[in-house]
Design a protein around this motif. Structure first.
Motif, short mmCIF file in Angstrom:
data_model
loop_
_atom_site.label_atom_id
_atom_site.label_comp_id
_atom_site.label_asym_id
_atom_site.label_seq_id
_atom_site.Cartn_x
_atom_site.Cartn_y
_atom_site.Cartn_z
N ILE A 185 0.82 -1.22 0.00
CA ILE A 185 0.00 0.00 0.00
C ILE A 185 0.85 1.27 0.00
N PHE A 186 2.12 1.15 0.44
CA PHE A 186 2.98 2.34 0.52
C PHE A 186 3.75 2.63 -0.78
N SER A 187 3.43 1.90 -1.85
CA SER A 187 4.28 2.00 -3.04
C SER A 187 4.28 3.39 -3.68
N ARG A 188 3.26 4.20 -3.45
CA ARG A 188 3.22 5.54 -4.05
C ARG A 188 3.66 6.62 -3.07
N MET A 189 4.02 6.22 -1.85
CA MET A 189 4.42 7.23 -0.85
C MET A 189 5.70 7.91 -1.27
N ARG A 190 5.78 9.22 -1.00
CA ARG A 190 7.02 9.95 -1.26
C ARG A 190 7.70 10.27 0.06
N MET A 191 8.99 10.14 0.05
CA MET A 191 9.74 10.41 1.27
C MET A 191 10.08 11.89 1.35
N LEU A 192 9.94 12.44 2.56
CA LEU A 192 10.20 13.87 2.74
C LEU A 192 11.64 14.14 3.14
N ARG A 193 12.09 13.43 4.16
CA ARG A 193 13.42 13.71 4.69
C ARG A 193 14.14 12.40 5.00
N GLN A 194 15.47 12.46 4.89
CA GLN A 194 16.30 11.32 5.27
C GLN A 194 17.50 11.89 6.00
N TRP A 195 17.96 11.19 7.03
CA TRP A 195 19.10 11.73 7.78
C TRP A 195 19.88 10.59 8.43
N GLY A 196 21.03 10.92 8.97
CA GLY A 196 21.83 9.93 9.67
C GLY A 196 22.24 10.45 11.03
N GLY A 197 22.47 9.53 11.94
CA GLY A 197 23.02 9.88 13.26
C GLY A 197 24.16 8.93 13.54
N ILE A 198 25.09 9.33 14.39
CA ILE A 198 26.23 8.47 14.66
C ILE A 198 26.00 7.69 15.95
N VAL A 199 25.95 6.38 15.82
CA VAL A 199 25.68 5.53 16.98
C VAL A 199 26.95 4.79 17.39
N ASP A 200 27.16 4.69 18.70
CA ASP A 200 28.33 4.03 19.26
C ASP A 200 27.96 2.61 19.65
N ILE A 201 28.56 1.65 18.96
CA ILE A 201 28.15 0.26 19.13
C ILE A 201 29.21 -0.53 19.89
N CYS A 202 28.75 -1.25 20.92
CA CYS A 202 29.61 -2.12 21.72
C CYS A 202 29.71 -3.48 21.04
N PRO A 203 30.79 -4.22 21.32
CA PRO A 203 30.90 -5.56 20.72
C PRO A 203 29.73 -6.48 21.09
N ASP A 204 29.12 -6.28 22.26
CA ASP A 204 28.00 -7.15 22.65
C ASP A 204 26.64 -6.46 22.46
N ALA A 205 26.66 -5.29 21.82
CA ALA A 205 25.42 -4.55 21.53
C ALA A 205 24.62 -4.19 22.78
N SER A 206 25.30 -4.12 23.92
CA SER A 206 24.66 -3.65 25.15
C SER A 206 25.39 -2.39 25.60
N PRO A 207 24.70 -1.53 26.36
CA PRO A 207 25.32 -0.26 26.73
C PRO A 207 26.36 -0.38 27.85
N ILE A 208 27.05 0.71 28.09
CA ILE A 208 27.99 0.83 29.21
C ILE A 208 27.47 1.97 30.08
N ILE A 209 27.15 1.67 31.35
CA ILE A 209 26.81 2.73 32.32
C ILE A 209 27.72 2.46 33.49
N SER A 210 28.86 3.13 33.53
CA SER A 210 29.92 2.59 34.37
C SER A 210 30.88 3.64 34.90
N LYS A 211 31.53 3.27 36.01
CA LYS A 211 32.71 3.99 36.48
C LYS A 211 33.86 3.63 35.55
N THR A 212 34.95 4.38 35.65
CA THR A 212 36.16 4.01 34.92
C THR A 212 37.28 3.88 35.93
N ASN A 213 38.47 3.57 35.46
CA ASN A 213 39.57 3.51 36.44
C ASN A 213 40.15 4.90 36.76
#
Lengths: 91, 417
Positions: free
Chosen positions: B327-355
């Motif tokens: 049903i969406f075959s005639r839809m026109r796209m208005l905007r496209q954009w990118g954001g920079i995402v930081d990916i961990c090797p296990d795809a889970s976040p880090i909420i942490s202290k450091t040394n």
């Protein structure tokens, strides 16, 4: 989206290639001697540079050979391409 | 004291043509010293500041933001909220966030337009069915609502999906989390900023961090474009730029920053009243309150900070969308954009202290950080205030990359990374 000059095939679209991440990470010579910290450093820790970065690429949908690239990650411009085992052409 | 937003304040301000609304936050110049500084004025950073002030009485704090608040990934995501993660640690983290979402508009007196319209994940092959069933069982053991749907039930819940068996990736079933949904992403940043500002938090925009000063193993302060700010505690919540900031403090993180793209169509009348995600073909779609289809694409596989992605990624996503929704075959796209995402090797976040004493990181959210905004802020605030993680984010420490105790959500969560 950008063009990449494969050192074996010439200029092709980026979508033909697979990025292999940071280059020149040396496999530990004595893996049995490594501490957990050193393993983590080797396996997981990355420079993830914003700016000029040395990285590996594979021409996955072409000659399937690996090579190295120097690329500015802040604007995706390629500085140099060189074969595996060769010295980087620029610092 | 802030004026409360209500139907009465709306009517009152209508009489003055909405020209006299009180400013939602001040625009202060940075003080010489703070008890803590949060780097990054996105949803997660502002939520952290809000909960530091509210729950831990730390009001002499600042949020510094390179651009304008909510102008980074907070304004670039596809606003999906869900908590149907496979592993116990993730389920605890994301459901904590979902519970906070449920009362958020009332708590911060700001309508974040949280809409529990449900999130449906589709199965396209036998392995998908097994994985999704396993995940619904795991979710329910963790007290998270999840049901498995047959193809007919999928069709009933979202009638515009093409459930013909003759398509390349036929719909064989799906899962549904009814408590999941969407929210207005800008409102989350603005609401937390207003709430934090009211409690005395300084929100400093157009202030880029140039360096993190260390005295041996302790943090001394940060160098910014608005001068040096002295502080003993620095919380970094900088998404795609986390590695850049870690580098300033002489640390390395297990992150790779990649472009993730999204796009919206022209606005149309209501056609899809839920969120549908497909792991196998990597396409997800929902409809905003303005009527635009909000479509999430995938990440490129190379590191880049350019906030631009490849065209073939968008093309692949739209191919999948069209096969699932002819049903969406005639839809026109208005905007496209990118954001920079930081990916961990296990795809889970880090909420942490450091040394480094007094230096904390909240990063690695990768392709799915928006949903966790309130929970992430709450738990990061706890970690900064007590110098100890909360039990819900204890598993998400930096040390897991050394111990090997990873939270492997790659492909195991409801969406491919």
């Amino acid at each position: 989206m950008f063009l990449i000059t494969c050192p074996f095939c010439g200029e092709r679209e980026q979508s033909e290639f697979k990025a292999g991440g940071e280059a020149h990470i040396e496999r530990p010579k004595q893996p049995t001697e490594l501490s957990d910290d050193e393993w983590a450093e080797y396996l997981f820790m990355r420079k993830n540079i914003k700016g000029v970065q040395f990285e590996r690429w594979n021409h996955a949908h072409g000659c399937r050979k690996w090579f190295n690239m120097i690329r500015d990650t802040s604007n995706d411009t390629i500085k140099a391409v060189y074969k595996m085992g060769e010295k980087p052409p620029v610092k | 004291m802030k004026n409360r937003y209500s139907i009465f304040s709306l009517i009152k301000n209508a009489f003055s043509y909405h020209e006299n609304w009180q400013k939602a936050w001040k625009d202060p110049t940075p003080k010489k010293e703070y008890d803590a500084v949060i780097i990054g004025g996105g949803g997660h950073g502002l939520a952290t500041a809000y909960y530091l002030a509210k729950k831990h009485n730390m009001t002499n704090i600042a949020v510094v933001e390179k651009g304008w608040i909510g102008g980074g990934n907070t304004g670039r995501n596809t606003t999906i909220i869900r908590s149907n993660y496979l592993w116990d640690a993730s389920a605890g983290l994301y459901d904590h966030a979902l519970k906070l979402w449920e009362g958020l508009s009332q708590e911060i007196n700001y309508n974040v337009m949280f809409s529990q319209r449900g999130v449906m994940n589709l199965a396209h092959n036998l392995q998908d069915i097994r994985d999704l069933k396993r995940r619904t069982h795991a979710n329910r053991l963790n007290g998270i609502d999840a049901v498995y749907l047959s193809t007919e039930e999928v069709k009933k819940f979202c009638p515009i999906i093409n459930t013909s068996p003759n398509i390349r990736y036929p719909v064989l079933g799906g899962t549904l989390q009814r408590r999941a949904g969407t929210a207005r992403h800008d409102a989350v940043a603005w609401g937390y900023a207003r709430g934090a500002d009211e409690m005395g938090v300084d929100i400093i925009q157009n202030c880029e961090v140039k360096g993190i000063k260390r005295n041996g193993d302790e943090v001394e302060g940060i160098e910014t474009t608005k001068g040096f700010i002295k502080t003993k505690k620095v919380g970094v919540v900088a998404a795609g730029h986390s590695s850049v900031l870690a580098n300033m403090a002489g640390l390395r993180l297990p992150l790779e920053s990649k472009p993730l793209q999204a796009l919206v169509s022209e606005p149309v009348k209501p056609i899809i009243d839920t969120v549908v995600m497909s792991n196998a073909v990597h396409a997800y779609v929902s409809q905003s309150d303005k009527g635009e289809l909000v479509i999430g694409a995938g990440t490129d596989d190379y590191i880049s900070y350019s906030q631009k992605g490849s065209h073939d990624i968008v093309e692949g996503t739209l191919n999948a969308i069209l096969e699932l929704y002819p049903i969406f075959s005639r839809m026109r796209m208005l905007r496209q954009w990118g954001g920079i995402v930081d990916i961990c090797p296990d795809a889970s976040p880090i909420i942490s202290k450091t040394n480094v004493k007094g230096l904390y990181f909240n990063c690695g959210w990768g392709t799915g950080g928006f949903k966790a905004t309130p929970g992430s802020g709450d738990l990061f605030a706890h970690t900064i205030a007590n110098d100890e993680p909360h039990k819900l984010n204890a598993a998400f420490n930096l040390n897991r990359f050394i111990s090997g105790d990873l939270v492997d959500e790659h492909g195991a969560a409801a969406v491919a990374h």
